[in-house]
Design an enzyme around this catalytic site. Structure first.
Site, PDB file in Angstrom:
ATOM      1  N   TYR A 136     -20.434 -19.240  -3.570  1.00 14.20           N
ATOM      2  CA  TYR A 136     -20.462 -18.693  -4.927  1.00 14.20           C
ATOM      3  C   TYR A 136     -21.654 -19.351  -5.632  1.00 14.20           C
ATOM      4  O   TYR A 136     -21.657 -20.573  -5.803  1.00 14.20           O
ATOM      5  CB  TYR A 136     -19.186 -19.038  -5.698  1.00 14.20           C
ATOM      6  CG  TYR A 136     -17.929 -18.305  -5.242  1.00 14.20           C
ATOM      7  CD1 TYR A 136     -17.229 -18.696  -4.105  1.00 14.20           C
ATOM      8  CD2 TYR A 136     -17.436 -17.232  -5.983  1.00 14.20           C
ATOM      9  CE1 TYR A 136     -16.073 -18.034  -3.714  1.00 14.20           C
ATOM     10  CE2 TYR A 136     -16.278 -16.560  -5.598  1.00 14.20           C
ATOM     11  CZ  TYR A 136     -15.604 -16.969  -4.466  1.00 14.20           C
ATOM     12  OH  TYR A 136     -14.460 -16.309  -4.084  1.00 14.20           O
ATOM     13  N   LYS A 167      -8.284 -12.657  -6.394  1.00 14.10           N
ATOM     14  CA  LYS A 167      -6.855 -12.645  -6.709  1.00 14.10           C
ATOM     15  C   LYS A 167      -6.177 -11.272  -6.659  1.00 14.10           C
ATOM     16  O   LYS A 167      -4.949 -11.185  -6.567  1.00 14.10           O
ATOM     17  CB  LYS A 167      -6.629 -13.225  -8.128  1.00 14.10           C
ATOM     18  CG  LYS A 167      -6.819 -14.702  -8.206  1.00 14.10           C
ATOM     19  CD  LYS A 167      -5.737 -15.439  -7.429  1.00 14.10           C
ATOM     20  CE  LYS A 167      -6.233 -16.779  -6.950  1.00 14.10           C
ATOM     21  NZ  LYS A 167      -5.789 -17.160  -5.631  1.00 14.10           N
TER      22      LYS A 167
HETATM   23  P1  RFL Z   1      -4.838   0.295  -4.749  1.00 12.46           P
HETATM   24  O1  RFL Z   1      -5.425  -0.369  -3.570  1.00 12.46           O
HETATM   25  O2  RFL Z   1      -5.724   0.849  -5.789  1.00 12.46           O
HETATM   26  O3  RFL Z   1      -3.911   1.470  -4.178  1.00 12.46           O
HETATM   27  C1  RFL Z   1      -3.363   2.486  -5.008  1.00 12.46           C
HETATM   28  C2  RFL Z   1      -3.121   3.715  -4.156  1.00 12.46           C
HETATM   29  O4  RFL Z   1      -2.521   4.737  -4.955  1.00 12.46           O
HETATM   30  C3  RFL Z   1      -3.167   5.968  -4.707  1.00 12.46           C
HETATM   31  N1  RFL Z   1      -2.937   6.855  -5.868  1.00 12.46           N
HETATM   32  C4  RFL Z   1      -2.033   7.865  -5.895  1.00 12.46           C
HETATM   33  N2  RFL Z   1      -1.195   8.345  -4.967  1.00 12.46           N
HETATM   34  C5  RFL Z   1      -0.428   9.413  -5.297  1.00 12.46           C
HETATM   35  N3  RFL Z   1      -0.442  10.017  -6.528  1.00 12.46           N
HETATM   36  C6  RFL Z   1      -1.265   9.552  -7.499  1.00 12.46           C
HETATM   37  N4  RFL Z   1      -1.308  10.126  -8.706  1.00 12.46           N
HETATM   38  C7  RFL Z   1      -2.114   8.434  -7.195  1.00 12.46           C
HETATM   39  N5  RFL Z   1      -3.043   7.724  -7.910  1.00 12.46           N
HETATM   40  C8  RFL Z   1      -3.523   6.772  -7.077  1.00 12.46           C
HETATM   41  C9  RFL Z   1      -4.611   5.575  -4.460  1.00 12.46           C
HETATM   42  O5  RFL Z   1      -5.331   6.579  -3.747  1.00 12.46           O
HETATM   43  C10 RFL Z   1      -4.448   4.305  -3.650  1.00 12.46           C
HETATM   44  O6  RFL Z   1      -4.331   4.555  -2.257  1.00 12.46           O
HETATM   45  O7  RFL Z   1      -3.803  -0.657  -5.497  1.00 12.46           O
HETATM   46  P2  RFL Z   1      -2.818  -1.815  -4.941  1.00 12.46           P
HETATM   47  O8  RFL Z   1      -2.053  -1.324  -3.737  1.00 12.46           O
HETATM   48  O9  RFL Z   1      -2.102  -2.342  -6.117  1.00 12.46           O
HETATM   49  O10 RFL Z   1      -3.794  -2.936  -4.349  1.00 12.46           O
HETATM   50  C11 RFL Z   1      -4.644  -3.659  -5.210  1.00 12.46           C
HETATM   51  C12 RFL Z   1      -5.903  -4.083  -4.481  1.00 12.46           C
HETATM   52  O11 RFL Z   1      -6.481  -2.961  -3.846  1.00 12.46           O
HETATM   53  C13 RFL Z   1      -6.946  -4.744  -5.417  1.00 12.46           C
HETATM   54  O12 RFL Z   1      -6.306  -5.612  -6.318  1.00 12.46           O
HETATM   55  C14 RFL Z   1      -8.002  -5.555  -4.653  1.00 12.46           C
HETATM   56  O13 RFL Z   1      -8.796  -4.720  -3.840  1.00 12.46           O
HETATM   57  C15 RFL Z   1      -8.901  -6.316  -5.628  1.00 12.46           C
HETATM   58  N6  RFL Z   1     -10.014  -7.036  -4.972  1.00 12.46           N
HETATM   59  C16 RFL Z   1      -9.806  -8.262  -4.362  1.00 12.46           C
HETATM   60  N7  RFL Z   1      -8.576  -8.800  -4.320  1.00 12.46           N
HETATM   61  C17 RFL Z   1      -8.369  -9.980  -3.638  1.00 12.46           C
HETATM   62  O14 RFL Z   1      -7.231 -10.457  -3.601  1.00 12.46           O
HETATM   63  N8  RFL Z   1      -9.384 -10.664  -3.002  1.00 12.46           N
HETATM   64  C18 RFL Z   1     -10.631 -10.180  -3.004  1.00 12.46           C
HETATM   65  O15 RFL Z   1     -11.495 -10.787  -2.362  1.00 12.46           O
HETATM   66  C19 RFL Z   1     -10.905  -8.969  -3.731  1.00 12.46           C
HETATM   67  N9  RFL Z   1     -12.135  -8.451  -3.750  1.00 12.46           N
HETATM   68  C20 RFL Z   1     -11.282  -6.483  -4.944  1.00 12.46           C
HETATM   69  C21 RFL Z   1     -12.337  -7.220  -4.318  1.00 12.46           C
HETATM   70  C22 RFL Z   1     -11.536  -5.226  -5.478  1.00 12.46           C
HETATM   71  C23 RFL Z   1     -12.802  -4.704  -5.428  1.00 12.46           C
HETATM   72  N10 RFL Z   1     -12.965  -3.412  -5.963  1.00 12.46           N
HETATM   73  C24 RFL Z   1     -13.661  -2.385  -5.318  1.00 12.46           C
HETATM   74  C25 RFL Z   1     -12.142  -2.981  -7.076  1.00 12.46           C
HETATM   75  C26 RFL Z   1     -13.609  -6.725  -4.270  1.00 12.46           C
HETATM   76  C27 RFL Z   1     -13.856  -5.481  -4.835  1.00 12.46           C
HETATM   77  C28 RFL Z   1     -15.289  -5.017  -4.776  1.00 12.46           C
HETATM   78  C1  PHB Z   2     -14.891 -10.378  -0.415  1.00 11.46           C
HETATM   79  O1  PHB Z   2     -15.084 -10.866   0.714  1.00 11.46           O
HETATM   80  O2  PHB Z   2     -14.923  -9.155  -0.610  1.00 11.46           O
HETATM   81  C2  PHB Z   2     -14.623 -11.269  -1.556  1.00 11.46           C
HETATM   82  C3  PHB Z   2     -14.453 -12.628  -1.347  1.00 11.46           C
HETATM   83  C4  PHB Z   2     -14.209 -13.470  -2.428  1.00 11.46           C
HETATM   84  C5  PHB Z   2     -14.156 -12.955  -3.709  1.00 11.46           C
HETATM   85  C6  PHB Z   2     -14.302 -11.597  -3.905  1.00 11.46           C
HETATM   86  C7  PHB Z   2     -14.551 -10.740  -2.828  1.00 11.46           C
HETATM   87  O3  PHB Z   2     -13.950 -13.784  -4.748  1.00 11.46           O
END
Ligand code: RFL
Ligand code: PHB
Length: 388
Positions: free
Chosen positions: A198, A293
């Site tokens: 980081y 998170k």
């Molecule tokens: P999701 O993954 O958004 O899944 C929701 C699902 O619901 C569907 N959906 C519907 N289905 C039916 N009818 C409807 N009306 C609907 N509306 C939506 C969607 O298509 C989808 O399949 O939520 P969920 O399950 O709560 O999971 C949450 C996580 O995906 C999210 O918090 C993480 O990805 C966040 N995040 C990270 N979290 C970590 O713990 N560690 C990380 O390193 C981390 N890095 C990240 C991240 C999120 C990122 N982005 C793109 C937001 C890095 C990035 C870049």
């Molecule tokens: C990732 O690998 O996508 C990643 C790792 C750590 C973070 C966020 C995203 O804090």
């Protein structure tokens, strides 16, 4: 159709809940508006807390995770001219695992795809304030369907329909949109580091993460309004080399196979329960990715709700369901604070006083055991509190 738990959304939260419930003998149906291929290809989180890993392994999903997941005992924090390691394992006795959310979702679909209706449209929830809630949707073939359930769960992410089902007058939201976003790339090149870096830099934050010994995941702070078309691969590698640069260390470059810009926000919405509707994961809260998170919070919500639903269906106990929101929110606010704090410490705001305060805080975290331990115990994650 009739089921015990109707779940909207086949992201990690909805799929994991369906899987854990099935292990307890509780039926569920999941509806998802995207295709299975789309859900399996979505690149997102990469870092799993120890309790997330333990839960996945305990529920029979550990094979690929333990073979391909990378255990990390620390992270590097950096600013120009200095790189310091925060040793999670020495400070807390715990670690994190690098294993992509994409892989977690694939593992879950391998055991739960039969419970999922993909490519549905027009999802709606009805009578959630009665003990006969219903979920309606139009299936892939265009046929209208209704699922009658005892409980409905909104696991449909930030843009889903479940949260807005709670009457507007009852809803309270706290929200901050940050003026920057993350440009993320996936590159076919071995990581140039053993653990995540980081980096604070006058040009903006940068991070080096990974997915496997052959795949690197890297991020750059960019302006919120920035367009990905304006970032050629060369421009991205140049910016990464500058911001992550350190004497005696080289950033390996390679083909970029995916790139995109994500806005950053902190968001919490209450209530997380309305009658027989329960919200989990991004449907109820969003954190900026700086503390890793988001996925872990979604898993923690599901862990708490699984115990509560198990007690409800097997013992007709309602006390754990009644305690769901309070228990989940305590962790949500802790993680919301931690990810806001990490974000604020590491991203350039353009203000010179902010820059000096950030550097002072970074130096403190890297030189005080007390401060480093605070970062470490939040990063590896506090233990799940399910009430059992
Ligand atoms: P999701 O993954 O958004 O899944 C929701 C699902 O619901 C569907 N959906 C519907 N289905 C039916 N009818 C409807 N009306 C609907 N509306 C939506 C969607 O298509 C989808 O399949 O939520 P969920 O399950 O709560 O999971 C949450 C996580 O995906 C999210 O918090 C993480 O990805 C966040 N995040 C990270 N979290 C970590 O713990 N560690 C990380 O390193 C981390 N890095 C990240 C991240 C999120 C990122 N982005 C793109 C937001 C890095 C990035 C870049
Ligand atoms: C990732 O690998 O996508 C990643 C790792 C750590 C973070 C966020 C995203 O804090």
């Amino acid at each position: 159709m009739r089921t015990q738990v109707a779940i909207v959304g086949a992201g990690p939260a909805g799929l994991l809940l369906s899987h854990l419930l099935s292990l307890r003998g509780v039926d569920s149906v999941v509806v998802e508006n995207r295709s299975r291929e789309y859900v399996e290809a979505r690149i997102r989180a990469g870092v799993l807390e120890q309790d997330t890993v333990d839960l996945l392994v305990k529920s029979g999903l550990g094979d690929r995770l333990t073979a391909a997941g990378l255990r990390h005992d620390g992270i590097h924090l950096q600013w120009p001219g200095e790189r310091h390691r925060i040793d999670f394992h020495a400070l807390t006795g715990r670690s994190v695992w690098v294993y992509g959310q994409t892989e977690v979702v694939k593992d879950l679909l391998a055991v739960r795809a039969d419970a999922v209706h993909f490519e549905v449209s027009g999802t709606a929830l009805h009578d959630v304030d009665t003990d006969r809630p219903r979920l309606s949707f139009v299936d892939r073939e265009g046929a209208p369907r209704v699922v009658e359930a005892d409980v409905v769960v909104g696991a449909d992410g930030f843009h889903g329909i479940s949260r807005p089902t709670v009457p507007h007058a009852l809803r309270h939201t706290w929200e901050r949109d940050y003026p920057y976003g993350w440009l993320g790339v996936l590159a076919e090149v071995p990581p140039s580091t053993d653990e995540l870096i980081y980096a604070w830099h006058p040009d903006g934050f940068a991070m080096h993460s990974m997915r496997s010994p052959r795949l690197s995941r890297l991020y750059l702070q960019v302006d919120r309004a920035e367009r990905i078309e304006d970032w050629s691969d060369d421009r991205i590698w140049d910016a990464l080399a500058t911001r992550l640069g350190l004497d005696g260390w080289t950033l390996r470059t390679g083909p970029i196979v995916d790139k995109g810009i994500t806005p950053m926000r902190s968001f919490v919405s209450t209530p997380m329960r309305h009658g027989r509707l329960f919200l989990v994961g991004d449907a109820a809260h969003i954190v900026p990715p700086t503390g890793a998170k988001g996925l872990n919070l979604a898993v923690a919500d599901v862990a708490v709700l699984t115990e509560a639903l198990d007690a409800f269906f097997t013992e007709r106990r309602t006390d754990l369901l009644d305690g769901y929101e309070e228990r989940a929110l305590r962790r949500v606010w802790r993680s919301t604070h931690f990810s806001w704090w990490m974000t604020s410490m590491l991203h350039r705001s353009g203000d010179e006083l902010d820059a000096q305060l950030q550097l002072a805080q970074l130096r403190y975290v890297c030189s005080s055991t007390a401060a480093a331990t605070s970062l470490a115990e939040n990063y590896v994650g506090l233990p799940h509190d399910t009430g059992r």
